[in-house]
Design a protein around this motif. Structure first.
Motif, short mmCIF file in Angstrom:
data_model
loop_
_atom_site.label_atom_id
_atom_site.label_comp_id
_atom_site.label_asym_id
_atom_site.label_seq_id
_atom_site.Cartn_x
_atom_site.Cartn_y
_atom_site.Cartn_z
N HIS A 53 67.54 7.24 75.39
CA HIS A 53 66.87 6.04 74.88
C HIS A 53 66.12 5.48 73.83
CE1 HIS A 53 64.68 8.14 79.03
NE2 HIS A 53 65.37 9.84 78.69
N LYS B 121 64.64 3.83 70.53
CA LYS B 121 63.98 4.58 70.19
C LYS B 121 63.44 3.55 69.47
CE LYS B 121 67.43 7.71 68.13
NZ LYS B 121 68.36 8.91 66.69
N HIS C 117 59.73 7.79 67.82
CA HIS C 117 59.65 7.49 68.92
C HIS C 117 60.75 7.41 70.28
CE1 HIS C 117 55.72 9.26 67.88
NE2 HIS C 117 55.20 8.55 67.24
N LEU C 118 61.34 8.35 71.18
CA LEU C 118 61.52 7.35 71.83
C LEU C 118 60.82 6.78 73.33
CD1 LEU C 118 64.50 10.95 72.62
CD2 LEU C 118 64.73 9.00 71.17
N ASP C 119 61.26 5.56 73.24
CA ASP C 119 60.56 4.94 74.63
C ASP C 119 61.54 6.07 75.97
OD1 ASP C 119 59.90 2.95 76.63
OD2 ASP C 119 61.37 1.59 76.35
N ARG C 120 60.20 6.18 76.45
CA ARG C 120 60.71 7.39 78.07
C ARG C 120 60.35 6.38 78.92
NH1 ARG C 120 62.85 11.90 76.90
NH2 ARG C 120 62.06 13.15 75.12
N SER C 121 60.44 5.02 79.52
CA SER C 121 60.64 4.08 80.67
C SER C 121 61.94 4.66 80.76
CB SER C 121 60.59 2.45 80.05
OG SER C 121 61.86 2.22 79.33
N ASP D 127 72.59 7.58 85.65
CA ASP D 127 72.00 6.72 84.49
C ASP D 127 71.83 6.30 83.35
OD1 ASP D 127 69.23 7.86 85.45
OD2 ASP D 127 69.84 9.88 84.46
N SER E 21 71.08 3.57 80.45
CA SER E 21 69.86 3.38 79.42
C SER E 21 68.82 2.62 79.80
CB SER E 21 70.50 3.31 77.80
OG SER E 21 70.93 1.49 77.50
N ASN E 22 67.35 2.66 78.77
CA ASN E 22 66.69 1.72 78.54
C ASN E 22 66.82 0.29 77.78
OD1 ASN E 22 66.21 3.36 76.63
ND2 ASN E 22 64.02 3.68 77.64
#
Length: 126
Positions: free
Chosen positions: A38, A40, A59-63, A83, A85-86
């Motif tokens: 995820h 950062k 914060h971690l991007d939760r998309s 899965d 990465s975003n």
């Protein structure tokens, strides 16, 4: 003299904030191909008492993570997906450039305030 000290502190806090941002962008780029990673992010806030900048916690991007089809991958499920990465490399490179330019602007401001302080001390010695 206090204004010059405040300018130095403000520029230094800006450089610290942009260095932190660049570190996280670099981590994101390095982990762009890491499954399940995820992105950062950090944000900035003004410090009320000094006018400087402070960073928020990471914060971690939760998309949604990208679903990658590769049946031969060890993490692939029964459908052959896993899965990814975003991390979007275009966004990360743009963020890195912005952080670099902001850092350089703060560095120029710091250097200008330092030169003004040095000139003031030379005037006071005379």
């Amino acid at each position: 003299m206090a204004d010059l000290s405040t300018s130095l502190a403000t520029a230094a806090s800006g450089m610290q904030a942009q260095a932190s941002r660049l570190r996280h962008v670099s981590e994101n780029i390095a982990n762009a191909d890491t499954p399940g990673y995820h992105r950062k992010t950090i944000s900035f806030a003004e410090m009320a008492e000094t006018g400087g900048v402070e960073t928020s916690p990471v914060h971690l991007d939760r998309s949604v993570l990208a679903r990658i089809y590769d049946p031969g991958h060890p993490l692939a499920d029964e459908t052959g997906h896993y899965d990814g990465s975003n991390v979007d490399l275009v966004i990360e490179v743009a963020d890195a450039r912005e952080a670099q330019r902001s850092y350089e602007a703060n560095l120029r401001m710091f250097d200008q305030a330092r030169q003004m302080t040095q000139s003031l001390f030379e005037l006071l010695r005379k």
